[in-house]
Design an enzyme around this catalytic site. Structure first.
Site, PDB file in Angstrom:
ATOM      1  N   THR A   1      -8.811  -5.309   4.259  1.00  0.00           N
ATOM      2  CA  THR A   1      -8.701  -4.409   3.115  1.00  0.00           C
ATOM      3  C   THR A   1      -9.723  -4.885   2.096  1.00  0.00           C
ATOM      4  OG1 THR A   1      -6.331  -4.058   3.470  1.00  0.00           O
ATOM      5  CG2 THR A   1      -7.213  -3.496   1.301  1.00  0.00           C
TER       6      THR A   1
ATOM      7  N   GLU B   1     -10.088   4.433   4.027  1.00  0.00           N
ATOM      8  CA  GLU B   1      -9.232   5.128   3.073  1.00  0.00           C
ATOM      9  C   GLU B   1      -9.679   4.720   1.679  1.00  0.00           C
ATOM     10  OE1 GLU B   1      -5.147   5.831   5.652  1.00  0.00           O
ATOM     11  OE2 GLU B   1      -5.085   4.480   3.927  1.00  0.00           O
TER      12      GLU B   1
ATOM     13  N   ARG C   1      -7.206   4.085  13.637  1.00  0.00           N
ATOM     14  CA  ARG C   1      -6.317   5.240  13.837  1.00  0.00           C
ATOM     15  C   ARG C   1      -5.698   5.284  15.234  1.00  0.00           C
ATOM     16  NH1 ARG C   1      -5.073   6.399   8.752  1.00  0.00           N
ATOM     17  NH2 ARG C   1      -6.876   7.047   7.513  1.00  0.00           N
TER      18      ARG C   1
ATOM     19  N   GLU D   1      -9.348  12.906   7.767  1.00  0.00           N
ATOM     20  CA  GLU D   1      -9.218  14.230   7.159  1.00  0.00           C
ATOM     21  C   GLU D   1     -10.531  14.993   7.181  1.00  0.00           C
ATOM     22  OE1 GLU D   1      -6.668  13.997   3.342  1.00  0.00           O
ATOM     23  OE2 GLU D   1      -7.392  11.960   3.742  1.00  0.00           O
TER      24      GLU D   1
ATOM     25  N   ASP E   1      -9.029   0.731   2.326  1.00  0.00           N
ATOM     26  CA  ASP E   1      -8.011   0.312   3.290  1.00  0.00           C
ATOM     27  C   ASP E   1      -8.481   0.744   4.674  1.00  0.00           C
ATOM     28  OD1 ASP E   1      -5.613  -0.558   4.419  1.00  0.00           O
ATOM     29  OD2 ASP E   1      -4.679   1.404   4.144  1.00  0.00           O
TER      30      ASP E   1
ATOM     31  N   GLN F   1      -3.056   2.678  15.302  1.00  0.00           N
ATOM     32  CA  GLN F   1      -1.976   3.141  14.426  1.00  0.00           C
ATOM     33  C   GLN F   1      -1.109   4.193  15.112  1.00  0.00           C
ATOM     34  OE1 GLN F   1      -3.416   4.662  10.703  1.00  0.00           O
ATOM     35  NE2 GLN F   1      -1.390   5.152   9.906  1.00  0.00           N
TER      36      GLN F   1
ATOM     37  N   GLU G   1      -9.187   4.246  -2.023  1.00  0.00           N
ATOM     38  CA  GLU G   1      -7.978   4.055  -2.814  1.00  0.00           C
ATOM     39  C   GLU G   1      -8.311   3.387  -4.148  1.00  0.00           C
ATOM     40  OE1 GLU G   1      -4.828   2.187  -0.648  1.00  0.00           O
ATOM     41  OE2 GLU G   1      -5.327   3.188   1.249  1.00  0.00           O
TER      42      GLU G   1
ATOM     43  N   HIS H   1      -3.427  14.229   0.682  1.00  0.00           N
ATOM     44  CA  HIS H   1      -3.647  13.383   1.852  1.00  0.00           C
ATOM     45  C   HIS H   1      -2.441  13.430   2.790  1.00  0.00           C
ATOM     46  CE1 HIS H   1      -4.714   9.997   4.388  1.00  0.00           C
ATOM     47  NE2 HIS H   1      -3.595   9.371   4.041  1.00  0.00           N
TER      48      HIS H   1
ATOM     49  N   ASP I   1       0.849  -1.190   0.000  1.00  0.00           N
ATOM     50  CA  ASP I   1       0.000   0.000   0.000  1.00  0.00           C
ATOM     51  C   ASP I   1       0.887   1.243   0.000  1.00  0.00           C
ATOM     52  OD1 ASP I   1      -2.422   1.320  -0.055  1.00  0.00           O
ATOM     53  OD2 ASP I   1      -2.623   1.389   2.111  1.00  0.00           O
TER      54      ASP I   1
ATOM     55  N   LYS J   1      -3.723  -1.799  10.151  1.00  0.00           N
ATOM     56  CA  LYS J   1      -4.138  -1.940   8.753  1.00  0.00           C
ATOM     57  C   LYS J   1      -4.419  -3.383   8.351  1.00  0.00           C
ATOM     58  CE  LYS J   1      -3.114   2.386   7.316  1.00  0.00           C
ATOM     59  NZ  LYS J   1      -3.957   3.257   6.484  1.00  0.00           N
TER      60      LYS J   1
END
Length: 401
Positions: free
Chosen positions: A246, A188, A226, A347, A222, A229, A190, A122, A115, A242
């Site tokens: 996915t 996420e 958080r 975000e 994905d 992480q 993607e 971003h 990834d 992660k």
């Protein structure tokens, strides 16, 4: 050419698209198919009836044998399917199933998964959220496509429920971490690229060999924990935050179907090193929609990505790493310059400090029961648009050890 399949002409799944997928009917074995309009063509049955020399590639449960056959065969099979679906006299030899009658499966056996972090918008947003007193981009970011090795065994097909992960998380100001369910579960949006070529250790892939190496494109979510992480990623980056899921689309759009969507990359400054340089349009004009509980909350544009898929591929093997048929790499979060173009809830909510509205109420991170749907469209060769497969997932409560 026009198709004889009712309702397919002019749709998002017309002859200029023809994505591949794996499907089953009830308890029957998984088979390969091609989508045309609201129907699925059974490739195995068609090859038995008309091209028996291809049954080993098409009368199977995954795309891996077809991908391993190489780009010339990819082109021949695509041309053959186009012919079958455009000539009415062929219909008697073909088996089609309504999309709503089939169960879609993961279309290929995933070998390795990488990834990337290819959106400048971003990466800059994340830098401002987590390092507000520093430069948003780290010094290496504009010199190479930053990425990490993911967990291939956790790649799941669209429609699979996502269980809330558990792990260590450390609250700001706390002396020690605690263990429990993720409290800041995120998405996420993607774009992913499926490799159809095997290469031994030590074999580079120049950027101009992208089209003969990548078989097709999928949508990707994905999922990201958080809070897990934030505690684990220093110094080696994402791991358990992660690796729990996915999601990818069930339909794999052939790279050839996106030729009309190619556009120039945004300007890259400073100039990249020679192995990353490209000529011609290297980006793709793919429009993304992020839907939360039935409401579109963001529309990220893939054309704004700083690093191209060919550059990501070239960087993936430049150190001598091998490639295997079924390898898969994703772009990282797609985010544009505007607030309503951000491809993650991190975000959109600016780290949880600025809630956004979805389904009539303020939101930050995901709750159990939430459903996220990612949708992708791109210009097609006929002048219309095609739809890459959607990526759908519902969050369910996880089992806490």
């Amino acid at each position: 050419m026009n198709t004889w399949v009712h309702g397919a002409a002019g749709s998002l799944y017309d002859l200029d698209h023809l994505p591949y997928g794996a499907f089953s009917l009830g308890s029957e074995p998984v088979r390969l198919g091609v989508r045309i309009g609201a129907q699925v063509l059974d490739l195995g049955a068609a090859s038995h009836a008309l091209r028996p020399e291809w049954t080993g590639l098409l009368d199977v449960a995954t795309l891996n044998p077809l991908m391993a056959a190489g780009p010339q065969v990819w082109t021949e099979v695509r041309a053959w399917v186009t012919e079958l679906l455009s000539e009415p006299e062929q219909r008697a030899d073909l088996t089609l199933h309504p999309v709503e009658d089939v169960q879609l499966r993961l279309a290929w056996d995933v070998a390795d998964y990488v990834d990337y972090y290819a959106s400048e918008h971003h990466a800059s947003n994340v830098g401002r959220i987590f390092r507000p007193e520093q430069q948003p981009l780290l010094p290496n970011w504009k010199h190479l496509p930053v990425g990490y090795h993911g967990r291939a065994g956790s790649v799941v097909v669209s429609g699979t429920d996502v269980r809330r992960p558990s792990g260590q998380r450390k609250a700001p100001g706390a002396d020690a971490p605690t263990f429990g369910p993720c409290l800041r579960l995120d998405i996420e949006a993607e774009l992913g690229f499926v490799v159809g070529r095997s290469l031994p250790l030590g074999t580079p892939v120049p950027t101009d060999e992208f089209a003969e190496t990548v078989f097709g494109v999928v949508g990707v979510n994905d999922w990201s924990a958080r809070d897990i992480q934030a505690w684990e990623y220093v110094p080696l980056g994402p791991n358990l935050a992660k690796s729990f899921a996915t999601s990818v689309s069930a339909w794999v759009t052939p790279l050839a179907a996106l030729e009309a969507a190619r556009v120039p990359l945004p300007a890259q400054d400073p100039q990249v090193l020679p192995y990353l340089q490209e000529t011609g349009p290297a980006a793709y004009d793919v429009a993304v929609e992020v839907e939360l509980d039935g409401e579109v909350v963001s529309r990220p544009p893939y054309a704004s990505m700083y690093w191209s898929p060919a550059q990501m591929l070239a960087h993936l093997v430049v150190n001598g790493a091998s490639l295997r048929v079924g390898d898969f790499y994703a772009s990282g979060t797609i985010s544009g310059p505007a607030k309503d173009q951000r491809g993650s809830f991190l975000e959109l909510s600016w780290g949880g400090t600025e809630p956004f509205v979805a389904a009539g109420r303020e939101r930050t991170f995901l709750e159990d029961g939430d459903e996220v749907v990612l949708r992708y469209t791109a210009p097609s060769a006929s002048g219309g648009r095609l739809a890459l497969g959607e990526v759908r997932g519902r969050v369910v409560a996880g089992d806490v050890p």
